[in-house]
Design a protein around this motif. Sequence first.
Motif, short mmCIF file in Angstrom:
data_model
loop_
_atom_site.label_atom_id
_atom_site.label_comp_id
_atom_site.label_asym_id
_atom_site.label_seq_id
_atom_site.Cartn_x
_atom_site.Cartn_y
_atom_site.Cartn_z
N GLN A 89 2.25 3.87 -1.87
CA GLN A 89 1.98 2.53 -1.32
C GLN A 89 1.42 2.63 0.09
OE1 GLN A 89 5.76 0.55 -1.69
NE2 GLN A 89 5.66 0.46 -3.92
N TYR A 90 2.03 3.50 0.91
CA TYR A 90 1.54 3.70 2.28
C TYR A 90 0.11 4.22 2.26
CZ TYR A 90 6.10 3.01 4.54
OH TYR A 90 7.26 2.48 5.03
N HIS A 91 -0.16 5.18 1.36
CA HIS A 91 -1.50 5.77 1.29
C HIS A 91 -2.53 4.72 0.88
CE1 HIS A 91 -4.58 8.84 0.60
NE2 HIS A 91 -4.87 8.18 -0.51
N ASP A 92 -2.19 3.91 -0.12
CA ASP A 92 -3.12 2.87 -0.58
C ASP A 92 -3.38 1.83 0.50
OD1 ASP A 92 -3.28 4.13 -3.01
OD2 ASP A 92 -1.83 2.83 -4.00
N ALA A 93 -2.36 1.61 1.35
CA ALA A 93 -2.51 0.64 2.45
C ALA A 93 -3.15 1.28 3.68
CB ALA A 93 -1.15 0.05 2.81
N LYS A 94 -3.55 2.56 3.56
CA LYS A 94 -4.17 3.33 4.65
C LYS A 94 -3.22 3.53 5.82
CE LYS A 94 -8.89 2.10 3.40
NZ LYS A 94 -10.19 1.57 3.84
N ASP A 95 -1.91 3.47 5.54
CA ASP A 95 -0.91 3.81 6.55
C ASP A 95 -0.61 5.29 6.39
OD1 ASP A 95 1.19 4.07 8.27
OD2 ASP A 95 2.38 2.42 7.45
N TYR A 96 -1.56 6.12 6.84
CA TYR A 96 -1.50 7.55 6.55
C TYR A 96 -0.36 8.25 7.29
CZ TYR A 96 -6.13 6.51 4.73
OH TYR A 96 -7.17 5.97 4.03
N SER A 97 0.02 7.74 8.45
CA SER A 97 1.09 8.37 9.20
C SER A 97 2.41 8.34 8.43
CB SER A 97 1.26 7.67 10.56
OG SER A 97 2.28 8.27 11.30
N ASN A 98 2.76 7.17 7.88
CA ASN A 98 3.98 7.05 7.09
C ASN A 98 3.87 7.83 5.79
OD1 ASN A 98 5.98 5.54 8.48
ND2 ASN A 98 4.76 3.70 8.22
N ALA A 99 2.69 7.77 5.17
CA ALA A 99 2.49 8.50 3.91
C ALA A 99 2.66 10.00 4.13
CB ALA A 99 1.11 8.19 3.34
N TRP A 100 2.05 10.51 5.20
CA TRP A 100 2.14 11.95 5.50
C TRP A 100 3.58 12.37 5.75
CZ3 TRP A 100 0.39 16.66 5.40
CH2 TRP A 100 0.85 17.61 6.31
N SER A 101 4.33 11.54 6.47
CA SER A 101 5.72 11.87 6.76
C SER A 101 6.53 12.02 5.48
CB SER A 101 6.33 10.77 7.65
OG SER A 101 7.65 11.09 7.99
N ILE A 102 6.32 11.11 4.52
CA ILE A 102 7.07 11.19 3.26
C ILE A 102 6.62 12.39 2.43
CG2 ILE A 102 7.63 10.03 1.10
CD1 ILE A 102 7.29 7.38 2.47
N TYR A 103 5.31 12.55 2.28
CA TYR A 103 4.80 13.67 1.48
C TYR A 103 5.30 15.00 2.04
CZ TYR A 103 1.49 10.74 -1.13
OH TYR A 103 0.92 9.82 -1.96
N ASN A 104 5.29 15.12 3.35
CA ASN A 104 5.71 16.36 3.99
C ASN A 104 7.19 16.64 3.74
OD1 ASN A 104 4.67 18.54 5.37
ND2 ASN A 104 5.26 17.77 7.37
N ASN A 105 8.02 15.60 3.81
CA ASN A 105 9.45 15.76 3.53
C ASN A 105 9.69 16.07 2.05
OD1 ASN A 105 10.51 15.37 6.13
ND2 ASN A 105 10.29 13.16 5.95
N LEU A 106 8.93 15.43 1.18
CA LEU A 106 9.08 15.68 -0.25
C LEU A 106 8.70 17.11 -0.62
CD1 LEU A 106 7.75 12.40 -1.91
CD2 LEU A 106 10.05 13.33 -2.08
#
Length: 357
Positions: free
Chosen positions: A209-226
């Motif tokens: 959802q973050y990635h689709d909304a172009k909120d890359y900072s939040n998306a990156w944080s989750i992907y990195n933790n996952l």
Amino acid sequence: MEILHHDVRAHNVMLGINCIVQLTNFETARPQSGGKSWPLKDKDEILRWTAPEKDSSETRYTSECDVFSFGVLLWEIVSQTRPFDKIKNGREVFKKKILIGERPNINMHMKDGHQISVASDNYFKIMTEAWSQEANHRPSMSSICERLRNIFHTNINEDEIEYTENPSKENDITALDPLTQTTTSENILTSNENNVKSKEEILLEKARQYHDAKDYSNAWSIYNNLLESDKGNAEVKFMVGSYLVHGPPYCQNNDIDKAENYLREAADDGYAKAQYLYYQLLFNKAGKYLKLAANQNYTEALYDHGYHLYKGTFERRDPAKGAESLIAAHYQLHNNALGKLNELEKRYAKEKKLKKE
């Protein structure tokens, strides 16, 4: 443009649609680069959130002052009260508490002596660092935001896990039959297992959802933790790899070597997007090393590099440089270089003629 808010406190924070937090009331704000601050209408009250270095009107307001106020705001969120609420006058709070280094009680969140969670420990650490007496001891706002994101993403509330209720068994005769009781229980367990989403699945949905909304900072944080908690997930490896390939604004820095490892693993797991992006990386790398070898006058590399320059395989098409490389290979006794050059020149001339027509 970076600005200084001058009045960061819960009173000026609102929740928008989908609980998006918004800072309001920019009446006293000014650009960080210059300009004078507007006089504060509610100065006495605002002093409860004011950094100690502002005891003198000659001291310039800085971003560290906003960070101090934000630290007090973090305390407000937990306590649900004003700082030093029992003291009615804000100026008195500033003089008798803040200036001498006193801060609101941070132990109020503990109940019956129970230990606080790791998430709370980290949260309160950010808060106390933000309201440090010395401005140069306070973290930057960007650092605070990143740490708060990490707390959220690594300590997701279990209440967010979605359970599907079992259908009522009151009118189901098999539920009352001793012969089918074990089977019925197993069916219920299977139903639960199929409908419960793991934390990793919930986080992955949030990241998408973050990635689709172009909120890359939040998306990156989750992907990195996952990547640490769900190492076998090909999609996670692909997303981390692709972010590392592109760098900003997806993540702070690009790292092709790390990206290549993650993409190769995801590609080997059968993830099509990873397979294609990994192919592109290898393709670009092939062009890079072919050029390096040609620059050292290695005969086979001169031949291949000339051919690909002529066709524009790895970089912009350049027939003149392609011809130079093929001729150099010919002078180094490459058997096919001259023939290949003649073939390419004829093809190129034919293409130019067709374009003119």
